[in-house]
Write an enzyme that holds these catalytic residues in place. Sequence first.
Site, PDB file in Angstrom:
ATOM      1  N   ARG A  36      -7.823  -4.559  -2.984  1.00 48.36           N
ATOM      2  CA  ARG A  36      -7.433  -3.390  -3.791  1.00 48.36           C
ATOM      3  C   ARG A  36      -8.461  -3.212  -4.914  1.00 48.36           C
ATOM      4  O   ARG A  36      -8.302  -3.769  -5.999  1.00 48.36           O
ATOM      5  CB  ARG A  36      -6.026  -3.583  -4.366  1.00 48.36           C
ATOM      6  N   CYS A  92       0.835  -1.209   0.000  1.00 49.20           N
ATOM      7  CA  CYS A  92       0.000   0.000   0.000  1.00 49.20           C
ATOM      8  C   CYS A  92       0.867   1.255   0.000  1.00 49.20           C
ATOM      9  O   CYS A  92       0.546   2.241  -0.674  1.00 49.20           O
ATOM     10  CB  CYS A  92      -0.915   0.025   1.225  1.00 49.20           C
TER      11      CYS A  92
END
Length: 239
Positions: free
Chosen positions: A138, A55
């Site tokens: 995601r 991330c």
Amino acid sequence: MENNQEQKAVSMPRIGEPAPVFKAVTTQGEINFPADYKGSWVILFSHPADFTPVCTSEFITFATMEKQFNEANCKLVGLSVDGLYSHIAWLRTIKEKIEYKGMKNVEVMFPLIEDITMEVAKKYGMMMPGESNTKAVRAVFVIDPKGIVRTVLYYPLSLGRNFDELYRIIIALQTADEFNIATPADWRPGDDVIISPAGSCGAAKDRMEGKEEGLECKDWFFCTKKLDKDTVLKKVLKK
Ligand code: BEZ
């Protein structure tokens, strides 16, 4: 009721439908989505958790490309099921300490939604219990200036996204809208584009006989035409 809740957890916005409405607290203040973004393209995306390496690499990359997206009339909005103070602390750490592929001192200026209740994550089908019960996958939702979902992408926790592809999607969707064409595999501005298939036997015959100027037809249903890069960029990037 329980069934309903389960249903909500697996529901997802669909291409061609209005983006689900929500109000949220973000690192840039409160937002009303998608109303606050009317007139702009938006990429609404989720990430699994703050203070995690994949991330972090994604946020550094996306924040570095933000100006490029903004120039294509596209705004970015992130989300994870972490709280606001975690978001703030993580974004400060990214700016102060983390260098990735030569990108450093990166300030994330786009809003990052806090979603501890998972209300937005569930509305947008960002929770996939087979992958994780506690982290969003995601997810990427490309939403157009009228608030309609135009592209949906999902990646698992372990796989960082390709942000060049997200930019290509924004340019390709706008090109398709502006020029009433479709874009073939791996299309980039400057490549030939696809025109709508012949709608009658007569039109199919005309195309195969080369009666429509400027077309290259591989067969009656597969015709392309030139669309130069400058014309695309002028229209989409207003350059
Ligand atoms: C990461 O961003 O590195 C990550 C997040 C959740 C699970 C696995 C990796």
